[in-house]
Scaffold this motif. Structure first.
Motif, PDB file in Angstrom:
ATOM      1  N   ALA A  40      62.730  63.004  24.832  1.00 30.34           N
ATOM      2  CA  ALA A  40      62.047  61.885  25.465  1.00 30.34           C
ATOM      3  C   ALA A  40      60.684  61.722  24.803  1.00 30.34           C
ATOM      4  CB  ALA A  40      61.894  62.145  26.959  1.00 30.34           C
ATOM      5  N   PRO A  41      60.105  60.533  24.846  1.00 29.75           N
ATOM      6  CA  PRO A  41      58.791  60.327  24.231  1.00 29.75           C
ATOM      7  C   PRO A  41      57.758  61.299  24.782  1.00 29.75           C
ATOM      8  CG  PRO A  41      59.779  58.229  24.801  1.00 29.75           C
ATOM      9  CD  PRO A  41      60.659  59.289  25.399  1.00 29.75           C
ATOM     10  N   GLY A  42      57.032  61.943  23.892  1.00 31.15           N
ATOM     11  CA  GLY A  42      55.991  62.863  24.293  1.00 31.15           C
ATOM     12  C   GLY A  42      56.459  64.234  24.722  1.00 31.15           C
ATOM     13  N   LYS A  43      57.772  64.476  24.622  1.00 30.81           N
ATOM     14  CA  LYS A  43      58.312  65.769  25.035  1.00 30.81           C
ATOM     15  C   LYS A  43      58.976  66.462  23.860  1.00 30.81           C
ATOM     16  CE  LYS A  43      59.046  64.784  29.920  1.00 30.81           C
ATOM     17  NZ  LYS A  43      59.998  64.889  31.057  1.00 30.81           N
ATOM     18  N   GLN A  44      59.211  67.776  24.032  1.00 33.67           N
ATOM     19  CA  GLN A  44      59.874  68.543  22.979  1.00 33.67           C
ATOM     20  C   GLN A  44      61.358  68.224  22.940  1.00 33.67           C
ATOM     21  OE1 GLN A  44      58.913  72.755  23.597  1.00 33.67           O
ATOM     22  NE2 GLN A  44      57.814  72.660  21.659  1.00 33.67           N
ATOM     23  N   ARG A  45      61.921  68.325  21.748  1.00 34.64           N
ATOM     24  CA  ARG A  45      63.357  68.156  21.590  1.00 34.64           C
ATOM     25  C   ARG A  45      64.042  69.355  22.245  1.00 34.64           C
ATOM     26  NH1 ARG A  45      65.246  66.063  15.801  1.00 34.64           N
ATOM     27  NH2 ARG A  45      63.680  64.528  16.448  1.00 34.64           N
ATOM     28  N   GLU A  46      65.099  69.088  23.014  1.00 35.29           N
ATOM     29  CA  GLU A  46      65.778  70.168  23.724  1.00 35.29           C
ATOM     30  C   GLU A  46      67.277  70.154  23.430  1.00 35.29           C
ATOM     31  OE1 GLU A  46      65.078  69.478  27.902  1.00 35.29           O
ATOM     32  OE2 GLU A  46      66.632  67.964  28.023  1.00 35.29           O
ATOM     33  N   LEU A  47      67.850  71.337  23.473  1.00 32.36           N
ATOM     34  CA  LEU A  47      69.278  71.482  23.224  1.00 32.36           C
ATOM     35  C   LEU A  47      70.080  70.849  24.361  1.00 32.36           C
ATOM     36  CD1 LEU A  47      71.692  72.886  21.684  1.00 32.36           C
ATOM     37  CD2 LEU A  47      71.375  74.764  23.303  1.00 32.36           C
ATOM     38  N   VAL A  48      71.094  70.082  23.984  1.00 32.26           N
ATOM     39  CA  VAL A  48      72.067  69.576  24.946  1.00 32.26           C
ATOM     40  C   VAL A  48      73.335  70.423  24.878  1.00 32.26           C
ATOM     41  CG1 VAL A  48      73.486  67.619  25.639  1.00 32.26           C
ATOM     42  CG2 VAL A  48      71.165  67.234  24.752  1.00 32.26           C
ATOM     43  N   ALA A  49      73.886  70.544  23.675  1.00 36.12           N
ATOM     44  CA  ALA A  49      75.095  71.336  23.470  1.00 36.12           C
ATOM     45  C   ALA A  49      75.209  71.687  21.998  1.00 36.12           C
ATOM     46  CB  ALA A  49      76.333  70.574  23.929  1.00 36.12           C
ATOM     47  N   ASP A  50      75.831  72.830  21.738  1.00 35.43           N
ATOM     48  CA  ASP A  50      75.993  73.296  20.367  1.00 35.43           C
ATOM     49  C   ASP A  50      77.314  74.032  20.253  1.00 35.43           C
ATOM     50  OD1 ASP A  50      75.400  75.688  18.208  1.00 35.43           O
ATOM     51  OD2 ASP A  50      74.345  73.842  17.719  1.00 35.43           O
ATOM     52  N   ILE A  51      77.961  73.897  19.095  1.00 35.71           N
ATOM     53  CA  ILE A  51      79.241  74.572  18.917  1.00 35.71           C
ATOM     54  C   ILE A  51      79.283  75.215  17.534  1.00 35.71           C
ATOM     55  CG2 ILE A  51      80.305  72.341  18.312  1.00 35.71           C
ATOM     56  CD1 ILE A  51      82.944  73.458  19.466  1.00 35.71           C
ATOM     57  N   ASP A  91      67.533  59.342  27.054  1.00 40.24           N
ATOM     58  CA  ASP A  91      66.782  59.986  25.980  1.00 40.24           C
ATOM     59  C   ASP A  91      67.307  59.479  24.647  1.00 40.24           C
ATOM     60  OD1 ASP A  91      66.280  63.282  27.407  1.00 40.24           O
ATOM     61  OD2 ASP A  91      64.783  61.760  26.872  1.00 40.24           O
ATOM     62  N   ALA A  92      66.589  59.829  23.595  1.00 42.75           N
ATOM     63  CA  ALA A  92      67.142  59.698  22.250  1.00 42.75           C
ATOM     64  C   ALA A  92      67.915  60.982  21.945  1.00 42.75           C
ATOM     65  CB  ALA A  92      66.033  59.497  21.229  1.00 42.75           C
ATOM     66  N   TYR A  93      69.136  60.829  21.481  1.00 41.70           N
ATOM     67  CA  TYR A  93      70.002  61.979  21.190  1.00 41.70           C
ATOM     68  C   TYR A  93      70.114  62.154  19.677  1.00 41.70           C
ATOM     69  CZ  TYR A  93      71.353  62.420  26.055  1.00 41.70           C
ATOM     70  OH  TYR A  93      71.334  62.638  27.410  1.00 41.70           O
ATOM     71  N   TYR A  94      69.953  63.403  19.242  1.00 38.23           N
ATOM     72  CA  TYR A  94      69.944  63.716  17.819  1.00 38.23           C
ATOM     73  C   TYR A  94      71.057  64.699  17.486  1.00 38.23           C
ATOM     74  CZ  TYR A  94      65.309  61.615  17.811  1.00 38.23           C
ATOM     75  OH  TYR A  94      64.254  60.741  17.934  1.00 38.23           O
ATOM     76  N   CYS A  95      71.792  64.388  16.440  1.00 40.55           N
ATOM     77  CA  CYS A  95      72.798  65.295  15.921  1.00 40.55           C
ATOM     78  C   CYS A  95      72.121  66.348  15.040  1.00 40.55           C
ATOM     79  CB  CYS A  95      73.808  64.490  15.105  1.00 40.55           C
ATOM     80  SG  CYS A  95      75.073  65.467  14.273  1.00 40.55           S
ATOM     81  N   ASN A  96      72.596  67.566  15.133  1.00 39.31           N
ATOM     82  CA  ASN A  96      72.060  68.670  14.331  1.00 39.31           C
ATOM     83  C   ASN A  96      73.206  69.396  13.626  1.00 39.31           C
ATOM     84  OD1 ASN A  96      71.721  71.912  14.529  1.00 39.31           O
ATOM     85  ND2 ASN A  96      69.803  70.955  13.890  1.00 39.31           N
ATOM     86  N   ALA A  97      72.964  69.787  12.385  1.00 39.22           N
ATOM     87  CA  ALA A  97      73.937  70.609  11.657  1.00 39.22           C
ATOM     88  C   ALA A  97      73.213  71.761  10.990  1.00 39.22           C
ATOM     89  CB  ALA A  97      74.685  69.778  10.631  1.00 39.22           C
ATOM     90  N   ASP A  98      73.711  72.947  11.223  1.00 41.07           N
ATOM     91  CA  ASP A  98      73.209  74.173  10.587  1.00 41.07           C
ATOM     92  C   ASP A  98      74.162  74.454   9.430  1.00 41.07           C
ATOM     93  OD1 ASP A  98      73.074  77.663  11.768  1.00 41.07           O
ATOM     94  OD2 ASP A  98      72.488  76.739   9.864  1.00 41.07           O
ATOM     95  N   LEU A  99      73.706  74.210   8.201  1.00 37.70           N
ATOM     96  CA  LEU A  99      74.634  74.297   7.084  1.00 37.70           C
ATOM     97  C   LEU A  99      73.922  74.653   5.794  1.00 37.70           C
ATOM     98  CD1 LEU A  99      74.251  71.523   5.150  1.00 37.70           C
ATOM     99  CD2 LEU A  99      75.305  70.454   7.141  1.00 37.70           C
ATOM    100  N   LYS A 100      74.710  74.970   4.780  1.00 31.72           N
ATOM    101  CA  LYS A 100      74.163  75.114   3.436  1.00 31.72           C
ATOM    102  C   LYS A 100      74.967  74.230   2.491  1.00 31.72           C
ATOM    103  CE  LYS A 100      76.728  79.263   2.007  1.00 31.72           C
ATOM    104  NZ  LYS A 100      76.607  80.651   1.505  1.00 31.72           N
ATOM    105  N   THR A 101      74.302  73.812   1.430  1.00 32.42           N
ATOM    106  CA  THR A 101      74.960  72.999   0.416  1.00 32.42           C
ATOM    107  C   THR A 101      75.214  73.838  -0.824  1.00 32.42           C
ATOM    108  OG1 THR A 101      72.958  72.225  -0.686  1.00 32.42           O
ATOM    109  CG2 THR A 101      73.660  71.026   1.300  1.00 32.42           C
ATOM    110  N   TYR A 102      75.797  73.228  -1.837  1.00 31.27           N
ATOM    111  CA  TYR A 102      76.047  73.948  -3.089  1.00 31.27           C
ATOM    112  C   TYR A 102      74.767  74.176  -3.879  1.00 31.27           C
ATOM    113  CZ  TYR A 102      80.964  73.306  -2.133  1.00 31.27           C
ATOM    114  OH  TYR A 102      82.199  73.348  -1.562  1.00 31.27           O
ATOM    115  N   SER A 103      73.678  73.481  -3.487  1.00 29.83           N
ATOM    116  CA  SER A 103      72.431  73.641  -4.235  1.00 29.83           C
ATOM    117  C   SER A 103      71.281  74.167  -3.385  1.00 29.83           C
ATOM    118  CB  SER A 103      72.018  72.308  -4.864  1.00 29.83           C
ATOM    119  OG  SER A 103      71.857  71.327  -3.857  1.00 29.83           O
TER     120      SER A 103
END
Length: 120
Positions: A40-51, A91-103
């Motif tokens: 939300a504006p002025g607030k910290q980004r918070e986890l909704v769900a993660d898999i 709220d504004a919802y943001y997608c997150n990915a924990d990943l590595k690339t080939y570079s």
């Protein structure tokens, strides 16, 4: 270069449902986890769900029993089915990915955000 493209936000009445989608593209080597955060504006980004890949989903207490996260491994995609939405879910919802690339080494990547508004 990795891109996360989100879709599915919008305006819905209390008690309604929405489904968010996010697809990752680019020179991806390994995805460790994908998830959704909200801010939300002025607030910290918070986890909704993660898999984690091959792991058990985790949810914020506020969405347990109402939201379901899922992944399509072949499509590098993550989804969030949101049911029984409440005004507090706005709220504004943001997608997150924990990943590595080939570079590049493993790190977090973020989508551009999609707005969810719950209002009568």
């Amino acid at each position: 270069q990795v891109q996360l493209v989100e879709s599915g936000g919008g305006l819905v009445q209390p008690g309604g449902s929405l489904r968010l989608s996010c697809a990752a593209s680019g020179s991806i080597s390994t995805i460790y986890a994908m998830g959704w955060y909200r801010q939300a504006p002025g607030k910290q980004r918070e986890l909704v769900a993660d898999i984690p890949t091959g792991g058990t989903p985790i949810y914020a207490d506020s969405v347990k029993g109402r939201f379901t996260i899922s992944r399509d491994i072949a499509k590098n995609a993550v989804y969030l089915q949101m049911n029984n939405l409440k005004p507090g879910d706005t709220d504004a919802y943001y997608c997150n990915a924990d990943l590595k690339t080939y570079s590049d080494p493993r790190r977090d990547y973020w989508g551009q955000g999609t707005q969810v508004t719950v209002s009568s």
